[in-house]
Design a protein around this motif. Structure first.
Motif, short mmCIF file in Angstrom:
data_model
loop_
_atom_site.label_atom_id
_atom_site.label_comp_id
_atom_site.label_asym_id
_atom_site.label_seq_id
_atom_site.Cartn_x
_atom_site.Cartn_y
_atom_site.Cartn_z
N ASP A 131 0.95 -1.26 0.14
CA ASP A 131 -0.03 0.15 -0.18
C ASP A 131 0.66 1.31 0.11
OD1 ASP A 131 -2.37 -1.62 -0.03
OD2 ASP A 131 -2.78 -1.36 1.99
N LEU A 132 2.19 1.23 0.65
CA LEU A 132 2.86 2.33 0.84
C LEU A 132 3.46 2.70 -0.81
CD1 LEU A 132 4.37 4.64 2.37
CD2 LEU A 132 6.16 2.92 2.75
N ARG A 133 3.87 1.60 -1.38
CA ARG A 133 4.33 1.44 -2.76
C ARG A 133 3.26 2.17 -3.75
NH1 ARG A 133 7.90 3.01 -5.39
NH2 ARG A 133 9.23 1.88 -4.04
N GLU A 134 1.88 1.86 -3.51
CA GLU A 134 0.88 2.47 -4.03
C GLU A 134 0.69 3.83 -3.71
OE1 GLU A 134 -2.49 -0.23 -4.36
OE2 GLU A 134 -3.91 1.32 -5.02
N LEU A 135 0.70 4.45 -2.48
CA LEU A 135 0.76 5.82 -2.14
C LEU A 135 2.04 6.56 -3.07
CD1 LEU A 135 0.24 5.56 1.58
CD2 LEU A 135 -1.18 6.50 -0.17
N TYR A 136 3.12 5.90 -3.21
CA TYR A 136 4.30 6.56 -3.73
C TYR A 136 3.71 6.61 -5.18
CZ TYR A 136 7.28 5.66 0.00
OH TYR A 136 8.05 5.74 1.52
N GLN A 137 3.25 5.51 -5.76
CA GLN A 137 2.82 5.78 -7.31
C GLN A 137 1.79 6.84 -7.69
OE1 GLN A 137 2.33 1.40 -7.94
NE2 GLN A 137 4.38 1.29 -8.71
N ALA A 138 0.95 7.13 -6.55
CA ALA A 138 -0.19 8.08 -6.58
C ALA A 138 0.51 9.60 -6.44
CB ALA A 138 -1.08 7.89 -5.57
N GLY A 139 1.78 9.63 -5.99
CA GLY A 139 2.52 10.89 -5.96
C GLY A 139 2.80 11.15 -4.74
#
Ligand code: C2E
Ligand code: CA
Ligand code: CA
Length: 275
Positions: A92-100
């Motif tokens: 989920d943290l990786r997804e947050l990074y991908q969301a900017g």
């Protein structure tokens, strides 16, 4: 089986096997879902990271962690939860990074049993590698309890975690089992002041004095000081004026599932840019 009886069934001590079966079924059915509560820099108003708080979205409704984590600890099943914890939260943290939102950290709660698990380090390393997360972006919160004995404080897992660059937070500070040795020896990065202190802040003048003293104590030990459970603007203002570094609580945001966290962070970011 009705909701109440199924719960009673599950938590009855004699029904350990059933507990294990139900737990594994729930895990496989993706019924365990993390909600994320932001931590705010009180000076800049920026979100610095999020704390992962588990919910059991059972077919009978949402069950809060205090109603099943102790059961998982008692049966040792909590160690089967650990790989899921790191995998899911770092994914989920990786997804947050991908969301900017690329500077956020992830903070997770670990119980003493999880801390002493010989496979803990491997589990953490695997998840960090899998999602390409820097160890500095992972925080582990440990609560001072009566089980947090010397053996736990000096456990090699904690040493190795620190050596890797993972950050440790002292959770619920002041909630009962406070020990100054613990504060000194854990070599933590952050002190999270228990929400009871924040909730009773204005009850009597002595409470404000105690709070200032805890903040000062934390700073003099080189710790970042966070206040938990901020619910009003008065509490936030007081804490900011009294040099508390970080805030968390319903006043800023409730814990949110990832799908709601991303739009929430986006709206907040836009507001900040327009200021
Ligand atoms: P905690 O680590 O102290 O987490 C903070 C709790 O306070 C959360 O309850 C959160 O929802 C609640 N909270 C946050 N802001 C406010 C506020 O402004 N006012 C009030 N009244 N409450 C607030 P939650 O999610 O029910 O979690 C309870 C505890 O369960 C946690 O306390 C933590 O000790 C444990 N827990 C949660 N997730 C995990 C997990 O993944 N692993 C382990 N081992 N324990 C967990
Ligand atoms: Ca916590
Ligand atoms: Ca806490």
């Amino acid at each position: 089986m009705g909701f109440l009886s199924s719960i009673q069934h599950l938590f009855a001590d004699k029904k350990r096997i059933l507990g294990a079966t139900d737990f594994r079924r729930a895990l496989n059915n993706n019924e365990f879902v993390f909600y994320y509560q932001p931590e705010w820099d009180l000076k800049t108003g920026r979100v610095m990271g999020v704390e992962a708080l588990i919910r059991w979205e059972s077919p009978n409704g949402i069950i809060p962690p205090m109603e099943f984590i102790p059961m998982l600890e008692k049966t040792g099943l909590i160690n089967e939860f650990t790989p899921f914890l790191f995998n899911q939260t770092l994914k989920d943290l990786r997804e947050l990074y991908q969301a900017g939102f690329d500077n956020l950290f992830m903070s997770v709660n670990l119980s003493i049993i999880q801390l002493k698990d010989p496979s803990l380090l491997d589990t953490i390393r695997q998840s960090l590698d899998k999602y390409a997360i820097l160890p500095e972006k992972l925080e582990c919160e440990v609560t001072e309890t009566k089980h947090m004995d010397r053996a736990a404080i000096e456990h090699q897992n904690l040493h190795q975690m620190r050596d890797m660059g993972i950050r440790l937070s002292i959770d619920d500070f002041g909630s009962g089992h406070a020990s100054f040795n613990y504060l000194k020896d854990l070599d933590a990065h952050k002190l999270k002041i228990d929400r009871d202190f924040i909730q009773s802040l204005f009850d009597k003048p002595a409470n404000e004095t105690i709070m200032r003293t805890i903040i000062g104590l934390g700073h003099s030990l080189g710790l970042i000081v966070l206040a938990e459970g901020i619910e009003t603007s008065e509490q936030e203002k007081w804490l900011r004026e009294n040099e508390c570094d970080v805030g968390q609580g319903f006043w800023f945001s409730r814990p949110l599932p990832l799908t709601m966290l991303i739009p929430f962070l986006r709206t907040h970011q836009e507001k900040q840019q327009n200021q």
